[in-house]
Design a protein around this motif. Structure first.
Motif, PDB file in Angstrom:
ATOM      1  N   PHE A   1       0.845  -1.190   0.000  1.00 50.52           N
ATOM      2  CA  PHE A   1       0.000   0.000   0.000  1.00 50.52           C
ATOM      3  C   PHE A   1       0.881   1.239   0.000  1.00 50.52           C
ATOM      4  N   PRO A   2       0.537   2.283  -0.750  1.00 50.73           N
ATOM      5  CA  PRO A   2       1.197   3.563  -0.544  1.00 50.73           C
ATOM      6  C   PRO A   2       0.931   4.028   0.895  1.00 50.73           C
ATOM      7  N   PRO A   3       1.797   4.879   1.453  1.00 43.96           N
ATOM      8  CA  PRO A   3       1.678   5.222   2.872  1.00 43.96           C
ATOM      9  C   PRO A   3       0.534   6.164   3.241  1.00 43.96           C
ATOM     10  N   THR A   4      -0.011   6.927   2.277  1.00 40.91           N
ATOM     11  CA  THR A   4      -1.030   7.922   2.625  1.00 40.91           C
ATOM     12  C   THR A   4      -2.368   7.598   1.968  1.00 40.91           C
ATOM     13  N   ALA A   5      -3.431   8.128   2.555  1.00 46.51           N
ATOM     14  CA  ALA A   5      -4.777   7.902   2.018  1.00 46.51           C
ATOM     15  C   ALA A   5      -4.930   8.508   0.633  1.00 46.51           C
ATOM     16  N   ASP A   6      -4.350   9.687   0.386  1.00 48.02           N
ATOM     17  CA  ASP A   6      -4.499  10.293  -0.934  1.00 48.02           C
ATOM     18  C   ASP A   6      -3.763   9.475  -1.995  1.00 48.02           C
ATOM     19  N   ALA A   7      -2.586   8.950  -1.678  1.00 46.20           N
ATOM     20  CA  ALA A   7      -1.855   8.102  -2.628  1.00 46.20           C
ATOM     21  C   ALA A   7      -2.620   6.797  -2.872  1.00 46.20           C
ATOM     22  N   GLN A   8      -3.230   6.233  -1.828  1.00 45.59           N
ATOM     23  CA  GLN A   8      -4.040   5.027  -2.014  1.00 45.59           C
ATOM     24  C   GLN A   8      -5.269   5.329  -2.860  1.00 45.59           C
ATOM     25  N   CYS A   9      -5.848   6.509  -2.679  1.00 41.23           N
ATOM     26  CA  CYS A   9      -7.009   6.916  -3.476  1.00 41.23           C
ATOM     27  C   CYS A   9      -6.631   6.999  -4.958  1.00 41.23           C
ATOM     28  N   GLU A  10      -5.466   7.571  -5.248  1.00 42.41           N
ATOM     29  CA  GLU A  10      -4.981   7.650  -6.634  1.00 42.41           C
ATOM     30  C   GLU A  10      -4.862   6.251  -7.236  1.00 42.41           C
ATOM     31  N   LEU A  11      -4.266   5.335  -6.488  1.00 44.25           N
ATOM     32  CA  LEU A  11      -4.069   3.970  -6.986  1.00 44.25           C
ATOM     33  C   LEU A  11      -5.412   3.260  -7.178  1.00 44.25           C
ATOM     34  N   ALA A  12      -6.341   3.454  -6.246  1.00 49.36           N
ATOM     35  CA  ALA A  12      -7.680   2.859  -6.390  1.00 49.36           C
ATOM     36  C   ALA A  12      -8.367   3.406  -7.639  1.00 49.36           C
ATOM     37  N   LEU A  13      -8.246   4.704  -7.879  1.00 45.17           N
ATOM     38  CA  LEU A  13      -8.856   5.294  -9.068  1.00 45.17           C
ATOM     39  C   LEU A  13      -8.199   4.791 -10.351  1.00 45.17           C
ATOM     40  N   ASP A  14      -6.890   4.528 -10.309  1.00 46.51           N
ATOM     41  CA  ASP A  14      -6.220   3.934 -11.474  1.00 46.51           C
ATOM     42  C   ASP A  14      -6.795   2.553 -11.783  1.00 46.51           C
ATOM     43  N   THR A  15      -7.021   1.753 -10.738  1.00 47.99           N
ATOM     44  CA  THR A  15      -7.609   0.420 -10.917  1.00 47.99           C
ATOM     45  C   THR A  15      -9.027   0.533 -11.464  1.00 47.99           C
ATOM     46  N   ILE A  16      -9.796   1.469 -10.933  1.00 48.53           N
ATOM     47  CA  ILE A  16     -11.167   1.700 -11.400  1.00 48.53           C
ATOM     48  C   ILE A  16     -11.153   2.168 -12.853  1.00 48.53           C
TER      49      ILE A  16
END
Length: 143
Positions: free
Chosen positions: A53-68
């Motif tokens: 997991f990336p360390p921050t919520a915003d970085a995780q949000c970016e990665l989740a949106l990339d998957t979406i």
């Protein structure tokens, strides 16, 4: 009494996989396409290849949106077609950072949004996103 028959072809339902171990474990699809509608399952910001997991919520949000976005692209759609987003965040302090990512990535569209602060099923996840999209017939398919 006369009957009319529906001669319109029924849309095929298509199931899209992303390769996440969670899809296999829980028996679900990343996205389901039903006609013009695309429902994308809850998606966390995890690198599925490494499990990290990336360390921050915003970085995780970016990665989740990339998957979406990748799932939407496979369905001939894109983030511009999203009409609803559900956001799950365990730490209320992360809501603003996640919201800023969503605003930037969905701009200029503003899908309906519900944000819930709650525990998530996957340890280390700081955000989970679920979206519904409706393909526009006149829009180009770009991610």
């Amino acid at each position: 009494m006369s009957r009319t028959t529906d001669t319109q072809p029924k849309p095929e339902v298509r199931f899209i996989q992303s390769g996440s171990r969670w899809e296999e474990l829980a028996g679900y699809s990343r996205a389901v396409v039903d006609g013009e509608w695309i429902m994308v399952s809850g998606t966390i910001g995890q690198d599925f290849a490494t499990g990290q997991f990336p360390p921050t919520a915003d970085a995780q949000c970016e990665l989740a949106l990339d998957t979406i976005a990748a799932a939407l692209a496979e369905a001939q759609s894109n983030l511009g077609d999203v009409v609803r987003v559900r956001v799950y965040v365990p730490d209320r302090a992360d809501v603003i950072a996640v919201s800023q990512v969503l605003r930037r990535r969905f701009d200029p569209n503003r899908p309906a949004n519900t944000t819930v602060c709650c525990a998530l099923a996957v340890e280390g996840a700081k955000v989970e996103l679920e979206v519904t999209a409706r393909r526009r017939r006149d829009a180009p398919s770009t991610a």
